[in-house]
Design an enzyme around this catalytic site. Structure first.
Site, PDB file in Angstrom:
ATOM      1  N   SER A 177       5.608   5.024   8.775  1.00  0.00           N
ATOM      2  CA  SER A 177       4.982   4.781   7.480  1.00  0.00           C
ATOM      3  C   SER A 177       5.943   5.194   6.374  1.00  0.00           C
ATOM      4  CB  SER A 177       3.688   5.590   7.347  1.00  0.00           C
ATOM      5  OG  SER A 177       3.224   5.529   6.009  1.00  0.00           O
ATOM      6  N   LYS A 226       5.496   3.242  17.047  1.00  0.00           N
ATOM      7  CA  LYS A 226       5.540   2.238  15.986  1.00  0.00           C
ATOM      8  C   LYS A 226       6.731   2.508  15.086  1.00  0.00           C
ATOM      9  CE  LYS A 226       2.537  -0.319  12.836  1.00  0.00           C
ATOM     10  NZ  LYS A 226       1.146  -0.515  12.391  1.00  0.00           N
ATOM     11  N   ASN A 245       0.842  -1.207   0.000  1.00  0.00           N
ATOM     12  CA  ASN A 245       0.000   0.000   0.000  1.00  0.00           C
ATOM     13  C   ASN A 245       0.869   1.246   0.000  1.00  0.00           C
ATOM     14  OD1 ASN A 245      -0.428   1.939   2.518  1.00  0.00           O
ATOM     15  ND2 ASN A 245       0.178  -0.073   3.332  1.00  0.00           N
ATOM     16  N   PHE A 262      -1.597   8.191   4.455  1.00  0.00           N
ATOM     17  CA  PHE A 262      -2.410   8.771   5.536  1.00  0.00           C
ATOM     18  C   PHE A 262      -3.677   9.443   5.009  1.00  0.00           C
ATOM     19  CE2 PHE A 262       1.279   9.504   8.806  1.00  0.00           C
ATOM     20  CZ  PHE A 262       1.307   8.146   9.062  1.00  0.00           C
ATOM     21  N   ASN A 273       6.112  -1.698  11.408  1.00  0.00           N
ATOM     22  CA  ASN A 273       5.300  -1.241  10.299  1.00  0.00           C
ATOM     23  C   ASN A 273       5.668  -2.040   9.053  1.00  0.00           C
ATOM     24  OD1 ASN A 273       3.595   0.481   8.684  1.00  0.00           O
ATOM     25  ND2 ASN A 273       4.054   2.183  10.068  1.00  0.00           N
ATOM     26  N   ASN A 322       5.077   5.911   3.398  1.00  0.00           N
ATOM     27  CA  ASN A 322       4.295   6.534   2.330  1.00  0.00           C
ATOM     28  C   ASN A 322       4.118   8.041   2.459  1.00  0.00           C
ATOM     29  OD1 ASN A 322       3.839   3.978   1.114  1.00  0.00           O
ATOM     30  ND2 ASN A 322       2.302   3.562   2.695  1.00  0.00           N
ATOM     31  N   THR A 323       4.712   8.631   3.489  1.00  0.00           N
ATOM     32  CA  THR A 323       4.764  10.078   3.628  1.00  0.00           C
ATOM     33  C   THR A 323       6.233  10.474   3.601  1.00  0.00           C
ATOM     34  OG1 THR A 323       2.720  10.198   4.916  1.00  0.00           O
ATOM     35  CG2 THR A 323       4.246  12.043   5.121  1.00  0.00           C
TER      36      THR A 323
END
Length: 354
Positions: A174, A212, A110, A114, A241, A176-177
């Site tokens: 994460s 996390k 994915n 966010f 994560n 993805n940021t």
């Protein structure tokens, strides 16, 4: 998995993964998904960071991003659930497509970024949850992509949503940021966690704050994180994560950008878990997540050093009945090995992963 669940998963896998995700949430909220209710036993009952749990099997953040199905998920057999991630302001996330099934690997990639409706919407829903439920509810705290002060964003979300939570998770891992993972550095992390804890200390009740982390950290970086976590007295660390690694994948979507979750993450995340346990000499409470698809996987995480575990990606392939299967199977494995409670098994297999 019963026949109805098998057919439902087969049907969902015929549509776009993100659409399937939304449809599953809609079905949950509509009450058409059978829910097992409480799953527990004297052996499975767990106390973690001051919270009483019916069992140690939790739901990881990412499924119920906007806290829309808290009531239903609390009846799905989980010992605790985590919703989010939530940012101060609503944001659409990254362009679609951004969710990919890797069926041959039973995995998921994915790059949501966010996407969520913001802290005000989440708080409004969390105020309505049934506080009599025995299932603790936590929130994954995030930062807006275009924020001038990402560290402050985590504290803002906690300030708004904290009164309605049982725990909160600082998510700096994460992939993805852009540059979010930079906040895992010692100095940045120390300041961020202290800011969040200051907000927590101003709430009417004490709620544990978790951190996390990513599975792609070096041993030196892990050591720094443990030092900071113990210095600021963080309540627990969630390991881990999703990963940026793509080792050994077979599926057509294996080269998509984003975070990889599911069984290919299991060994990497469990090694990180064991390292954290050793670095802290077992004194840092740990949550094991990453690739859990069976009771044996959950038991391995516990024996590597986790006190409780979380799952998510496997639900896309196995359905919600997996939750009870993992909890009941874990009960049997603990009994087989002579453990009267989960805590007795924590860390007993750590050396196997080091």
């Amino acid at each position: 998995m019963n026949l109805v669940e098998r057919l439902a998963i087969k049907a969902l896998h015929k549509v776009d993964p993100e659409r399937a995700h939304s449809l599953s949430l809609m079905a949950l909220r509509a009450g058409v998904v059978p829910l097992v209710g409480d799953v527990t036993s004297d052996r499975l009952k767990t106390k973690f960071c001051g919270m009483d749990m019916l069992n140690p099997v939790g739901l990881a953040a990412g499924y119920d991003k906007n806290a829309q199905a808290v009531a239903q998920l609390s009846q799905a057999g989980f010992g605790f659930i985590e919703v989010g991630a939530i940012t101060p302001r609503p944001q659409p996330g990254n362009p679609k497509p951004r969710l990919f099934r890797l069926t041959e690997d039973q995995a998921v990639i994915n790059r949501f970024g966010f996407n969520n409706e913001g802290m005000e919407a989440a708080a409004a829903r969390l105020t309505r949850r049934d506080r009599r439920s025995p299932v603790p509810v936590g929130l994954n705290l995030g930062a807006n992509k275009d924020s001038d002060d990402r560290a402050a964003d985590f504290a803002k979300v906690l300030q708004t949503c904290g009164p309605f939570l049982d725990f909160a998770t600082v998510n700096v891992s994460s992939p993805n940021t852009e540059k979010l993972r930079d906040l895992q550095g010692a100095d940045a992390l120390r300041g961020l966690l202290t800011g969040v804890q200051n907000v927590r200390d101003g709430l009417d009740k004490y709620i544990p704050v978790f951190l996390k982390i990513a599975p792609d950290l070096t041993d030196e970086e892990l050591s720094e994180i443990v030092d900071v976590a113990m210095e600021v007295k963080i309540d627990a660390v969630i390991a881990t994560n999703t990963t940026l690694s793509r080792e050994g994948l077979k599926s057509a979507h294996r080269d998509e950008k984003g975070g990889l979750s599911g069984p290919p993450l299991f060994e990497k995340s469990t090694r990180v878990l064991a390292k954290l346990s050793k670095l802290s000499d077992g004194h840092l409470p740990l949550v094991g997540v990453g690739g859990i698809a069976s009771a044996e996987d959950a038991y391995a995480k516990i024996r590597a050093g986790a006190s409780v575990v979380q799952l998510y990606s496997a639900l896309a392939y196995r359905g919600l009945s997996l939750v009870e299967d993992v909890a009941r199977g874990l009960d049997e494995l603990l009994a087989r090995d002579g453990f009267d409670r989960v805590s007795e098994a924590v860390g007993t297999g750590r050396e196997e992963w080091l």
